[in-house]
Design a protein around this motif. Structure first.
Motif, PDB file in Angstrom:
ATOM      1  N   TYR A  17       3.884 -21.659  10.467  1.00  0.00           N
ATOM      2  CA  TYR A  17       2.429 -21.581  10.564  1.00  0.00           C
ATOM      3  C   TYR A  17       1.880 -20.707   9.440  1.00  0.00           C
ATOM      4  CZ  TYR A  17       2.298 -23.729  15.203  1.00  0.00           C
ATOM      5  OH  TYR A  17       2.378 -24.613  16.246  1.00  0.00           O
ATOM      6  N   PRO A  18       0.598 -20.889   9.128  1.00  0.00           N
ATOM      7  CA  PRO A  18      -0.011 -20.008   8.132  1.00  0.00           C
ATOM      8  C   PRO A  18       0.194 -18.561   8.569  1.00  0.00           C
ATOM      9  CG  PRO A  18      -1.542 -21.732   8.812  1.00  0.00           C
ATOM     10  CD  PRO A  18      -0.348 -21.864   9.688  1.00  0.00           C
ATOM     11  N   ALA A  23       7.816 -21.066  13.433  1.00  0.00           N
ATOM     12  CA  ALA A  23       7.835 -21.418  14.861  1.00  0.00           C
ATOM     13  C   ALA A  23       9.028 -22.313  15.186  1.00  0.00           C
ATOM     14  CB  ALA A  23       6.535 -22.108  15.234  1.00  0.00           C
ATOM     15  N   PRO A  42      11.588 -18.203  26.130  1.00  0.00           N
ATOM     16  CA  PRO A  42      10.572 -17.168  26.338  1.00  0.00           C
ATOM     17  C   PRO A  42       9.291 -17.485  25.571  1.00  0.00           C
ATOM     18  CG  PRO A  42      12.240 -16.408  24.795  1.00  0.00           C
ATOM     19  CD  PRO A  42      12.695 -17.739  25.295  1.00  0.00           C
ATOM     20  N   GLY A  44       6.727 -17.761  22.832  1.00  0.00           N
ATOM     21  CA  GLY A  44       6.874 -17.731  21.387  1.00  0.00           C
ATOM     22  C   GLY A  44       8.151 -18.375  20.864  1.00  0.00           C
ATOM     23  N   GLY A  46       8.912 -21.457  20.668  1.00  0.00           N
ATOM     24  CA  GLY A  46       8.658 -22.685  19.908  1.00  0.00           C
ATOM     25  C   GLY A  46       8.518 -23.920  20.780  1.00  0.00           C
ATOM     26  N   LYS A  47       8.419 -23.729  22.076  1.00  0.00           N
ATOM     27  CA  LYS A  47       8.345 -24.879  22.989  1.00  0.00           C
ATOM     28  C   LYS A  47       7.048 -25.659  22.775  1.00  0.00           C
ATOM     29  CE  LYS A  47       8.420 -22.237  26.624  1.00  0.00           C
ATOM     30  NZ  LYS A  47       8.306 -20.907  26.003  1.00  0.00           N
ATOM     31  N   THR A  49       5.043 -25.696  20.256  1.00  0.00           N
ATOM     32  CA  THR A  49       4.991 -26.321  18.932  1.00  0.00           C
ATOM     33  C   THR A  49       5.807 -27.616  18.944  1.00  0.00           C
ATOM     34  OG1 THR A  49       4.741 -24.148  17.908  1.00  0.00           O
ATOM     35  CG2 THR A  49       5.459 -25.949  16.474  1.00  0.00           C
ATOM     36  N   LYS A  52       3.783 -30.147  20.734  1.00  0.00           N
ATOM     37  CA  LYS A  52       2.648 -30.611  19.925  1.00  0.00           C
ATOM     38  C   LYS A  52       3.099 -31.640  18.897  1.00  0.00           C
ATOM     39  CE  LYS A  52       0.488 -26.419  19.453  1.00  0.00           C
ATOM     40  NZ  LYS A  52      -0.295 -25.568  18.564  1.00  0.00           N
ATOM     41  N   THR A 326       7.703 -11.310  20.899  1.00  0.00           N
ATOM     42  CA  THR A 326       7.551 -12.594  20.235  1.00  0.00           C
ATOM     43  C   THR A 326       8.922 -13.167  19.903  1.00  0.00           C
ATOM     44  OG1 THR A 326       6.719 -13.769  18.336  1.00  0.00           O
ATOM     45  CG2 THR A 326       7.208 -11.474  17.986  1.00  0.00           C
ATOM     46  N   ALA A 328       9.336 -15.656  17.604  1.00  0.00           N
ATOM     47  CA  ALA A 328       9.359 -16.316  16.307  1.00  0.00           C
ATOM     48  C   ALA A 328      10.174 -15.508  15.307  1.00  0.00           C
ATOM     49  CB  ALA A 328       7.932 -16.481  15.797  1.00  0.00           C
ATOM     50  N   THR A 334      -0.373 -14.427  15.071  1.00  0.00           N
ATOM     51  CA  THR A 334      -0.186 -14.427  16.512  1.00  0.00           C
ATOM     52  C   THR A 334      -1.057 -15.494  17.150  1.00  0.00           C
ATOM     53  OG1 THR A 334      -1.838 -12.721  16.612  1.00  0.00           O
ATOM     54  CG2 THR A 334       0.455 -12.007  16.793  1.00  0.00           C
TER      55      THR A 334
HETATM   56  N1  LIG Z   1      -1.604 -22.269  15.423  1.00  0.00           N
HETATM   57  C1  LIG Z   1      -0.770 -21.251  15.192  1.00  0.00           C
HETATM   58  N2  LIG Z   1      -0.943 -20.428  14.124  1.00  0.00           N
HETATM   59  C2  LIG Z   1      -0.073 -19.407  13.873  1.00  0.00           C
HETATM   60  N3  LIG Z   1       1.004 -19.127  14.633  1.00  0.00           N
HETATM   61  C3  LIG Z   1       1.227 -19.914  15.715  1.00  0.00           C
HETATM   62  C4  LIG Z   1       0.351 -21.006  16.054  1.00  0.00           C
HETATM   63  N4  LIG Z   1       0.823 -21.606  17.182  1.00  0.00           N
HETATM   64  C5  LIG Z   1       1.937 -20.913  17.529  1.00  0.00           C
HETATM   65  N5  LIG Z   1       2.183 -19.904  16.659  1.00  0.00           N
HETATM   66  C6  LIG Z   1       3.318 -18.957  16.693  1.00  0.00           C
HETATM   67  O1  LIG Z   1       4.517 -19.711  16.612  1.00  0.00           O
HETATM   68  C7  LIG Z   1       5.505 -19.181  17.467  1.00  0.00           C
HETATM   69  C8  LIG Z   1       5.951 -20.244  18.443  1.00  0.00           C
HETATM   70  O2  LIG Z   1       4.871 -20.522  19.329  1.00  0.00           O
HETATM   71  P1  LIG Z   1       4.908 -21.602  20.502  1.00  0.00           P
HETATM   72  O3  LIG Z   1       3.546 -21.597  21.124  1.00  0.00           O
HETATM   73  O4  LIG Z   1       5.443 -22.871  19.983  1.00  0.00           O
HETATM   74  O5  LIG Z   1       5.966 -20.948  21.468  1.00  0.00           O
HETATM   75  P2  LIG Z   1       6.199 -21.212  23.012  1.00  0.00           P
HETATM   76  O6  LIG Z   1       7.667 -21.149  23.200  1.00  0.00           O
HETATM   77  O7  LIG Z   1       5.529 -22.440  23.451  1.00  0.00           O
HETATM   78  O8  LIG Z   1       5.501 -19.966  23.673  1.00  0.00           O
HETATM   79  P3  LIG Z   1       4.444 -19.929  24.884  1.00  0.00           P
HETATM   80  O9  LIG Z   1       5.263 -20.044  26.099  1.00  0.00           O
HETATM   81  O10 LIG Z   1       3.836 -18.564  24.714  1.00  0.00           O
HETATM   82  O11 LIG Z   1       3.464 -21.043  24.657  1.00  0.00           O
HETATM   83  C9  LIG Z   1       4.877 -17.956  18.126  1.00  0.00           C
HETATM   84  O12 LIG Z   1       5.233 -16.815  17.383  1.00  0.00           O
HETATM   85  C10 LIG Z   1       3.396 -18.210  18.015  1.00  0.00           C
HETATM   86  O13 LIG Z   1       2.669 -17.004  17.976  1.00  0.00           O
END
Ligand SMILES: Nc1ncnc2c1ncn2[C@@H]1O[C@H](COP(=O)(O)OP(=O)(O)OP(=O)(O)O)[C@@H](O)[C@H]1O
Length: 355
Positions: A17-18, A23, A42, A44, A46-47, A49, A52, A326, A328, A334
């Motif tokens: 991500y920017p 992720a 947990p 962050g 990456g689930k 993402t 998506k 986190t 990542a 964040t």
């Molecule tokens: N649009 C975004 N811009 C910048 N960073 C992002 C973005 N979306 C997610 N991240 C970062 O990427 C990493 C992975 O996030 P992601 O949401 O995929 O995790 P997750 O496992 O689904 O966590 P959660 O259970 O909190 O949703 C995290 O550090 C998050 O802060």
């Protein structure tokens, strides 16, 4: 085991991500058709993402993703027609009734005529919302809203349903009801369900296969029993009275490691964990060594292997600790899910997913 083509096949997914947050770092999953697959990790990890990308709301930097037989990168429109998405945040319009939301969802998918109303009523009935169907959604409890979200995701009879943390924020009773419904959907309707969760119990209970995700990649995969079965013996957990410094921690681990009966010793802050074929028999040895090393002990527990132990083994830290920080690989941004790179989506995925 089904011989049909997998419902989801993703490999080598990377996404930064920017701000430099990596992720996804080589994420890959294969989900057999007609099964419930759990992405467990947990906050962050990456689930979201991953979901998506699989639901065409984001593009990876590299990697491949096939969903319901369609390439999610080259033919996102086909994928959108084949999937239902229940995002973490509700996609329902709070100032419309539950039934109106369902009707609108049906129309967004191009459905017309009495079939739309019939499907809406069928789903209201099935999700125990028939009595509330003509009430505004803003009057619904959290559990009712979540059930409506799932109903919305099913309105167009998708082949694959993505549920992003379906029970987060629900009370225990509503969570159990949702679990029952998810199990029924997979069992009776042959739907493929990809579910993300950070509840170990949820993954254990619902998913036929689980991928444990940590720092943007899968660190372990299998059925819950396979994963737990890889850990032979009991888990011995010791809560230390004082936090040992790094040298002490190493000394403790080395001293304990000299016992043949005790293995996989790990010290993480005040928590020491190890495995032993016979946990209760190993406890006196463990306590004697800790005393020799001058480590105070606050409590000792012996447990059969759990998914938390699996996570500790593969990720090198406890799930709850990872969940509070986190996951990542680099710090920086964040931003939450649904941030900067969400692309405009067709109704199929967009209604529930893009909010
Ligand atoms: N649009 C975004 N811009 C910048 N960073 C992002 C973005 N979306 C997610 N991240 C970062 O990427 C990493 C992975 O996030 P992601 O949401 O995929 O995790 P997750 O496992 O689904 O966590 P959660 O259970 O909190 O949703 C995290 O550090 C998050 O802060």
């Amino acid at each position: 085991m089904t011989t049909a083509a997998p419902a989801v096949e993703a490999a080598g997914l990377t996404k930064t991500y920017p701000g430099g947050v990596r992720a996804l770092d080589g994420m890959g999953v294969t989900v057999a058709a007609g099964t419930v697959f759990g992405l467990l990790g947990p906050n962050g990890a990456g689930k979201s993402t991953t979901v998506k990308i699989l639901t065409t709301l984001a593009r990876p930097d590299s990697g491949t993703a096939l969903v319901a037989g369609h390439d999610a990168l080259r033919h996102p429109d086909r994928v959108r027609r084949a999937i239902g998405v229940v995002a973490q945040k509700s996609g329902a319009d709070p100032v419309a009734t539950g039934r109106e939301n369902l009707l609108l969802q049906g129309r967004l998918y191009g459905r017309r005529g009495p079939e739309v109303g019939r499907r809406a009523d069928e789903l209201l009935e099935r999700f125990d919302l028939a009595d509330a169907g003509r009430r505004l959604v803003r009057t619904y409890s959290g559990g009712m809203q979540r059930r409506l979200d799932v109903a919305l995701g099913l309105m167009h009879r998708p082949q694959v349903l993505f549920l992003d943390e379906p029970t987060t924020g629900l009370d225990p009773e509503a969570r159990t009801a949702m679990w029952e419904e998810i199990a029924r959907l997979a069992g009776e309707e042959g739907l493929t369900i990809v579910l993300t969760t950070h509840y170990l119990e949820e993954a254990d209970r619902l998913a036929e296969r689980i991928a444990i995700v940590d720092r943007g990649r899968v660190v372990a995969e299998g059925t819950p029993d396979e994963l737990k079965g890889e850990l032979h013996g009991d888990a011995v957990h010791v809560e230390l009275g004082d936090t040992p410094d790094e040298v002490d921690a190493r000394l403790l681990a080395t001293a304990l490691g000299e016992f043949a009966a005790v293995r996989e010793v790990a010290v993480d802050g005040r928590r020491l964990s190890a495995r032993a074929d016979d946990g209760p028999a190993a406890v006196p040895h463990v306590l004697a060594v800790l005393e020799q090393q001058g480590a105070a002990v606050a409590s000792v527990t012996v447990a059969r292997p759990s998914l938390d132990d699996v996570y500790l083994r593969y990720a090198g830290r406890r799930f709850a600790d990872a969940d509070s920080g986190t996951g990542a690989s680099t710090g920086g941004g964040t931003g939450g899910p649904g941030g900067t790179d969400v692309e405009p989506a067709a109704p199929a995925a967009g209604r529930a997913g893009a909010r």
